[in-house]
Design an enzyme around this catalytic site. Structure first.
Site, PDB file in Angstrom:
ATOM      1  N   LYS A  53     -16.176  23.439   3.847  1.00 20.99           N
ATOM      2  CA  LYS A  53     -16.280  21.995   3.578  1.00 20.99           C
ATOM      3  C   LYS A  53     -14.887  21.383   3.520  1.00 20.99           C
ATOM      4  O   LYS A  53     -14.647  20.296   4.061  1.00 20.99           O
ATOM      5  CB  LYS A  53     -17.039  21.756   2.266  1.00 20.99           C
ATOM      6  N   GLN A  97     -20.841  22.527  -6.472  1.00 24.61           N
ATOM      7  CA  GLN A  97     -21.274  23.666  -5.662  1.00 24.61           C
ATOM      8  C   GLN A  97     -22.192  24.570  -6.489  1.00 24.61           C
ATOM      9  O   GLN A  97     -21.832  24.994  -7.582  1.00 24.61           O
ATOM     10  CB  GLN A  97     -20.038  24.457  -5.184  1.00 24.61           C
ATOM     11  N   ASP A 120     -24.148  15.039  -1.833  1.00 21.50           N
ATOM     12  CA  ASP A 120     -25.244  15.935  -1.456  1.00 21.50           C
ATOM     13  C   ASP A 120     -26.573  15.192  -1.279  1.00 21.50           C
ATOM     14  O   ASP A 120     -27.517  15.742  -0.733  1.00 21.50           O
ATOM     15  CB  ASP A 120     -25.440  16.951  -2.593  1.00 21.50           C
TER      16      ASP A 120
END
Ligand code: NDP
Length: 293
Positions: A53, A97, A120
């Site tokens: 990422k 995460q 997200d």
């Protein structure tokens, strides 16, 4: 031979759009977009995902504001880190995460992320916005699937779609997005009897059961579009999906490979959510709206 739904190629094209969008808005915004990936503990797979990422952010010009907290960090400190990122004007997207180390409850921490910075797209408010068809950050994996289908020119209106899997991460938002595109959607799960009879009805079949190679030729109608979300490490090395690719590819009209299908699109949609948030927080028109189903 089935059309390949090539996520690597599409991700590269979308990255070019993101670079152009950032270049066009930089003067007005006065700063580049910022993404904070917050990692707690040392889960090795997470280490690889976070690095991917961060590399993707660097490629398109998104600033990296991530932090890595030690495994034993108390919940109150993780919460404080999220609150600092919520208040930081240079941060447009926040991602916690998962998985978190044992002892940390993800629910209250995910809920603490500012919904406007929810890179997200999994905050309760944003799932509600998806349900109601209101704009907002979208769950990355299903949004990536929608982008793959759109780029391949696959018409969804009026089609019979089946989603295998009903998780909040993939299956549920996937079904909502397909329905919003006017497909007629069924959702299968572990209690669905005679799965093959249902999946054979699908003109568009999305697999997100998380079971290595469980879907074979007996599950797929000739000409179906097959999207494989599953990712599994094979004991002998290499990756596979939920689909037995060699068996299904000759029957399908289009199919996404693993790796190189949905996976790269998930990371790209994280960037799309971040840059979209940057546009809206800086009063810029968002040229990425077609990527937010
Ligand atoms: P979950 O384990 O949370 O959900 C799996 C779903 O599949 C559940 O709804 C479960 O049903 C259903 N299911 C399990 N077995 C069967 C079966 N035999 N028949 C029908 N349905 C079944 O997984 P996720 O949704 O988080 O992820 C799914 C897969 O996608 C995983 O392989 C994951 O690694 C991958 N993934 C890939 C991403 C990418 O970027 N490509 C991103 C995110 C996930 P029930 O609800 O009844 O338990």
């Amino acid at each position: 031979m089935a059309l390949c739904l090539d996520g690597r190629q599409l991700a590269a094209q979308i990255e070019s759009r993101l670079q152009a969008c950032i270049a066009a808005g930089l003067a007005q915004a006065g700063r580049p977009p910022g993404l904070a990936v917050l990692r707690v503990g040392d889960d090795p797979a997470s280490g690889v995902y976070v690095a991917n990422k961060e590399k993707a952010c660097t490629r398109v010009g998104i600033g990296n504001h991530g932090a890595h907290l030690a495994a034993g960090t108390p919940a109150a400190e993780v919460l404080a880190a999220i609150q600092r990122l919520n208040a930081d004007p240079a941060v447009d997207g926040i991602l916690l995460q998962l998985p978190l180390p044992a002892g940390l409850n993800e629910g209250p921490l995910l809920a603490a992320i500012d919904p406007e910075k929810d890179a997200d797209g999994l905050h309760t408010l944003n799932l509600g916005r998806l349900l109601k068809g209101e704009p907002g950050p979208r769950s990355c994996t299903p949004a990536g699937v929608m982008a793959l289908l759109a780029a391949a020119g696959i018409e969804l209106a009026g089609k019979r779609a089946v989603v295998v899997g009903r998780s909040i991460l993939v299956g549920q938002p996937m079904a909502l997005m397909l329905q919003a595109a006017n497909a007629t959607v069924s959702v299968a799960h572990s209690r669905t009897p005679d799965l093959a009879a249902l999946t054979r009805q699908a003109e568009v079949l999305v697999l997100a059961a998380g079971k290595p190679e469980m879907i074979g030729a007996e599950h797929v109608s000739p000409g179906a579009v097959v999207v494989d979300v599953g990712i599994h490490r094979k004991p002998e090395g290499g990756l596979c999906g939920d689909v037995r690719f060699a068996e299904v590819e000759p029957i399908a009209s289009a199919i996404s490979p693993v790796p190189g299908g949905v996976g790269p699109m998930t990371v790209t949609m994280l960037l799309v959510n971040t840059v979209s948030s940057w546009c809206s927080r800086n009063g810029l028109a968002n040229p990425l709206g077609d990527l937010l189903p």
